[in-house]
Design a protein around this motif. Structure first.
Motif, PDB file in Angstrom:
ATOM      1  N   TYR A 146       0.829  -1.205   0.000  1.00  0.00           N
ATOM      2  CA  TYR A 146       0.000   0.000   0.000  1.00  0.00           C
ATOM      3  C   TYR A 146       0.864   1.257   0.000  1.00  0.00           C
ATOM      4  CZ  TYR A 146      -2.810   3.690   2.155  1.00  0.00           C
ATOM      5  OH  TYR A 146      -3.408   4.879   2.458  1.00  0.00           O
ATOM      6  N   ARG A 147       1.869   1.277   0.845  1.00  0.00           N
ATOM      7  CA  ARG A 147       2.765   2.446   0.911  1.00  0.00           C
ATOM      8  C   ARG A 147       3.513   2.655  -0.403  1.00  0.00           C
ATOM      9  NH1 ARG A 147       6.116   2.184   6.576  1.00  0.00           N
ATOM     10  NH2 ARG A 147       4.473   2.880   7.980  1.00  0.00           N
ATOM     11  N   ARG A 148       3.957   1.571  -1.014  1.00  0.00           N
ATOM     12  CA  ARG A 148       4.756   1.702  -2.243  1.00  0.00           C
ATOM     13  C   ARG A 148       3.929   2.085  -3.451  1.00  0.00           C
ATOM     14  NH1 ARG A 148      10.199  -1.623  -2.308  1.00  0.00           N
ATOM     15  NH2 ARG A 148      10.676  -1.321  -0.119  1.00  0.00           N
ATOM     16  N   THR A 149       2.682   1.626  -3.492  1.00  0.00           N
ATOM     17  CA  THR A 149       1.858   1.904  -4.669  1.00  0.00           C
ATOM     18  C   THR A 149       0.948   3.112  -4.480  1.00  0.00           C
ATOM     19  OG1 THR A 149       0.070   0.430  -3.941  1.00  0.00           O
ATOM     20  CG2 THR A 149       1.827  -0.544  -5.311  1.00  0.00           C
ATOM     21  N   GLY A 150       0.653   3.449  -3.241  1.00  0.00           N
ATOM     22  CA  GLY A 150      -0.245   4.568  -2.974  1.00  0.00           C
ATOM     23  C   GLY A 150      -1.710   4.243  -3.177  1.00  0.00           C
ATOM     24  N   ASN A 151      -2.020   2.954  -3.372  1.00  0.00           N
ATOM     25  CA  ASN A 151      -3.413   2.526  -3.512  1.00  0.00           C
ATOM     26  C   ASN A 151      -3.561   1.127  -2.921  1.00  0.00           C
ATOM     27  OD1 ASN A 151      -3.155   0.412  -5.693  1.00  0.00           O
ATOM     28  ND2 ASN A 151      -2.246   2.157  -6.748  1.00  0.00           N
ATOM     29  N   LEU A 152      -4.779   0.635  -2.933  1.00  0.00           N
ATOM     30  CA  LEU A 152      -5.067  -0.654  -2.308  1.00  0.00           C
ATOM     31  C   LEU A 152      -5.188  -1.802  -3.305  1.00  0.00           C
ATOM     32  CD1 LEU A 152      -7.678   0.649   0.267  1.00  0.00           C
ATOM     33  CD2 LEU A 152      -5.343  -0.112   0.755  1.00  0.00           C
ATOM     34  N   LEU A 153      -4.915  -1.553  -4.568  1.00  0.00           N
ATOM     35  CA  LEU A 153      -5.080  -2.585  -5.578  1.00  0.00           C
ATOM     36  C   LEU A 153      -4.099  -3.750  -5.384  1.00  0.00           C
ATOM     37  CD1 LEU A 153      -6.639  -3.503  -8.070  1.00  0.00           C
ATOM     38  CD2 LEU A 153      -4.977  -2.250  -9.470  1.00  0.00           C
ATOM     39  N   ALA A 154      -2.820  -3.462  -5.258  1.00  0.00           N
ATOM     40  CA  ALA A 154      -1.821  -4.532  -5.093  1.00  0.00           C
ATOM     41  C   ALA A 154      -2.055  -5.340  -3.820  1.00  0.00           C
ATOM     42  CB  ALA A 154      -0.408  -3.954  -5.130  1.00  0.00           C
ATOM     43  N   PRO A 155      -2.271  -4.686  -2.657  1.00  0.00           N
ATOM     44  CA  PRO A 155      -2.543  -5.490  -1.474  1.00  0.00           C
ATOM     45  C   PRO A 155      -3.823  -6.321  -1.604  1.00  0.00           C
ATOM     46  CG  PRO A 155      -2.347  -3.152  -0.876  1.00  0.00           C
ATOM     47  CD  PRO A 155      -2.131  -3.264  -2.347  1.00  0.00           C
ATOM     48  N   TRP A 156      -4.840  -5.753  -2.250  1.00  0.00           N
ATOM     49  CA  TRP A 156      -6.083  -6.506  -2.409  1.00  0.00           C
ATOM     50  C   TRP A 156      -5.863  -7.750  -3.274  1.00  0.00           C
ATOM     51  CZ3 TRP A 156     -10.170  -5.598  -6.552  1.00  0.00           C
ATOM     52  CH2 TRP A 156     -11.273  -6.450  -6.355  1.00  0.00           C
ATOM     53  N   ILE A 157      -5.186  -7.599  -4.399  1.00  0.00           N
ATOM     54  CA  ILE A 157      -4.934  -8.748  -5.269  1.00  0.00           C
ATOM     55  C   ILE A 157      -4.157  -9.824  -4.508  1.00  0.00           C
ATOM     56  CG2 ILE A 157      -3.633  -9.520  -7.308  1.00  0.00           C
ATOM     57  CD1 ILE A 157      -4.407  -6.752  -8.573  1.00  0.00           C
ATOM     58  N   SER A 158      -3.133  -9.410  -3.793  1.00  0.00           N
ATOM     59  CA  SER A 158      -2.346 -10.348  -3.006  1.00  0.00           C
ATOM     60  C   SER A 158      -3.203 -11.014  -1.933  1.00  0.00           C
ATOM     61  CB  SER A 158      -1.173  -9.597  -2.371  1.00  0.00           C
ATOM     62  OG  SER A 158      -0.457 -10.434  -1.515  1.00  0.00           O
ATOM     63  N   HIS A 159      -4.062 -10.252  -1.308  1.00  0.00           N
ATOM     64  CA  HIS A 159      -4.950 -10.764  -0.265  1.00  0.00           C
ATOM     65  C   HIS A 159      -5.923 -11.792  -0.844  1.00  0.00           C
ATOM     66  CE1 HIS A 159      -6.988  -9.340   3.719  1.00  0.00           C
ATOM     67  NE2 HIS A 159      -7.263 -10.620   3.512  1.00  0.00           N
ATOM     68  N   ILE A 160      -6.391 -11.564  -2.065  1.00  0.00           N
ATOM     69  CA  ILE A 160      -7.271 -12.535  -2.746  1.00  0.00           C
ATOM     70  C   ILE A 160      -6.550 -13.873  -2.877  1.00  0.00           C
ATOM     71  CG2 ILE A 160      -8.379 -13.130  -4.943  1.00  0.00           C
ATOM     72  CD1 ILE A 160      -8.895 -10.070  -5.299  1.00  0.00           C
ATOM     73  N   PHE A 161      -5.293 -13.839  -3.289  1.00  0.00           N
ATOM     74  CA  PHE A 161      -4.506 -15.065  -3.402  1.00  0.00           C
ATOM     75  C   PHE A 161      -4.428 -15.773  -2.051  1.00  0.00           C
ATOM     76  CE2 PHE A 161      -3.042 -13.419  -7.424  1.00  0.00           C
ATOM     77  CZ  PHE A 161      -2.564 -14.514  -8.133  1.00  0.00           C
ATOM     78  N   ALA A 162      -4.129 -15.012  -0.994  1.00  0.00           N
ATOM     79  CA  ALA A 162      -3.981 -15.604   0.339  1.00  0.00           C
ATOM     80  C   ALA A 162      -5.295 -16.241   0.792  1.00  0.00           C
ATOM     81  CB  ALA A 162      -3.520 -14.537   1.334  1.00  0.00           C
ATOM     82  N   ASP A 163      -6.387 -15.495   0.685  1.00  0.00           N
ATOM     83  CA  ASP A 163      -7.676 -16.038   1.121  1.00  0.00           C
ATOM     84  C   ASP A 163      -8.070 -17.247   0.280  1.00  0.00           C
ATOM     85  OD1 ASP A 163      -7.833 -14.114   3.074  1.00  0.00           O
ATOM     86  OD2 ASP A 163      -9.552 -13.053   2.209  1.00  0.00           O
ATOM     87  N   GLY A 164      -7.870 -17.160  -1.020  1.00  0.00           N
ATOM     88  CA  GLY A 164      -8.189 -18.295  -1.890  1.00  0.00           C
ATOM     89  C   GLY A 164      -7.398 -19.536  -1.520  1.00  0.00           C
ATOM     90  N   THR A 165      -6.134 -19.356  -1.209  1.00  0.00           N
ATOM     91  CA  THR A 165      -5.293 -20.493  -0.814  1.00  0.00           C
ATOM     92  C   THR A 165      -5.754 -21.068   0.517  1.00  0.00           C
ATOM     93  OG1 THR A 165      -3.425 -19.511  -1.990  1.00  0.00           O
ATOM     94  CG2 THR A 165      -2.919 -21.247  -0.387  1.00  0.00           C
ATOM     95  N   ILE A 166      -6.089 -20.202   1.453  1.00  0.00           N
ATOM     96  CA  ILE A 166      -6.578 -20.669   2.761  1.00  0.00           C
ATOM     97  C   ILE A 166      -7.879 -21.449   2.597  1.00  0.00           C
ATOM     98  CG2 ILE A 166      -7.534 -19.888   4.970  1.00  0.00           C
ATOM     99  CD1 ILE A 166      -5.377 -17.576   4.749  1.00  0.00           C
ATOM    100  N   PHE A 167      -8.775 -20.973   1.756  1.00  0.00           N
ATOM    101  CA  PHE A 167     -10.011 -21.713   1.509  1.00  0.00           C
ATOM    102  C   PHE A 167      -9.735 -23.036   0.809  1.00  0.00           C
ATOM    103  CE2 PHE A 167     -12.348 -17.727   2.307  1.00  0.00           C
ATOM    104  CZ  PHE A 167     -13.348 -18.223   3.121  1.00  0.00           C
ATOM    105  N   ALA A 168      -8.766 -23.070  -0.098  1.00  0.00           N
ATOM    106  CA  ALA A 168      -8.405 -24.328  -0.762  1.00  0.00           C
ATOM    107  C   ALA A 168      -7.863 -25.332   0.252  1.00  0.00           C
ATOM    108  CB  ALA A 168      -7.379 -24.064  -1.869  1.00  0.00           C
ATOM    109  N   ILE A 169      -7.033 -24.869   1.163  1.00  0.00           N
ATOM    110  CA  ILE A 169      -6.512 -25.742   2.217  1.00  0.00           C
ATOM    111  C   ILE A 169      -7.656 -26.222   3.107  1.00  0.00           C
ATOM    112  CG2 ILE A 169      -5.098 -25.750   4.324  1.00  0.00           C
ATOM    113  CD1 ILE A 169      -3.126 -23.899   2.749  1.00  0.00           C
TER     114      ILE A 169
END
Length: 172
Positions: free
Chosen positions: A144-167
């Motif tokens: 968030y600090r490096r990009t100045g927006n929430l897009l990159a953290p959100w995309i990364s968070h989607i991956f994390a949540d998706g992986t947790i649900f897959a597990i």
């Protein structure tokens, strides 16, 4: 601040192709760490399969697991990013030194997950998973600090949540 009157959620998530690439790359790295952690911790997780399944069934029919996992991964992660990075971290950064705000907001983010984790796992697993969530919070704040927006953290968070649900799906 990130109040709706000051900056809309839509604008908060506007970013560049580079931001999208950062989000995907970090998401893939977090996914790899989660999969490796699952493999290593599998002997500690397997005894809790029945409890995990019982909790899931108490919330929704198992036939809904995959559609709900997709919706939850997309929507819940969006609101978590808006709230924890866009609001909590931003407000703390106005009041505290940058690195203090970074740590305090990541601690707050991980602490609210402890309640859920403690319902599914014994103390040591709750601690291990909470530490992982804390590190993820630090990573997402950095994005968030490096990009100045929430897009990159959100995309990364989607991956994390998706992986947790897959597990979770593999466990139940």
């Amino acid at each position: 601040g990130w109040q709706m009157s000051g900056r809309s959620i839509r604008k908060a998530f506007q970013g560049t192709r580079r931001d999208i690439s950062f989000g995907i790359l970090v998401g893939i790295l977090i996914t790899a760490v989660l999969i490796c952690s699952f493999i290593l911790l599998q002997p500690l997780l397997l005894p809790h399969r029945a409890l995990i399944e019982a909790k899931a069934v108490s919330l929704f029919p198992l036939a809904w697991y995959i559609p709900l996992a997709v919706v939850f991964s997309l929507v819940h992660s969006l609101f978590e990013e808006w709230y924890w990075r866009g609001f909590v971290h931003t407000e703390l950064a106005h009041r505290l030194a940058p690195n203090v705000a970074w740590i305090v907001s990541a601690l707050a983010f991980s602490s609210h997950h402890i309640i859920v984790l403690s319902q599914l796992f014994p103390g040591i697993l709750t601690v291990i998973f909470s530490l992982g969530i804390f590190v993820s919070g630090l990573i997402w704040i950095t994005l968030y600090r490096r990009t100045g927006n929430l897009l990159a953290p959100w995309i990364s968070h989607i991956f994390a949540d998706g992986t947790i649900f897959a597990i979770g799906y593999l466990l139940i």
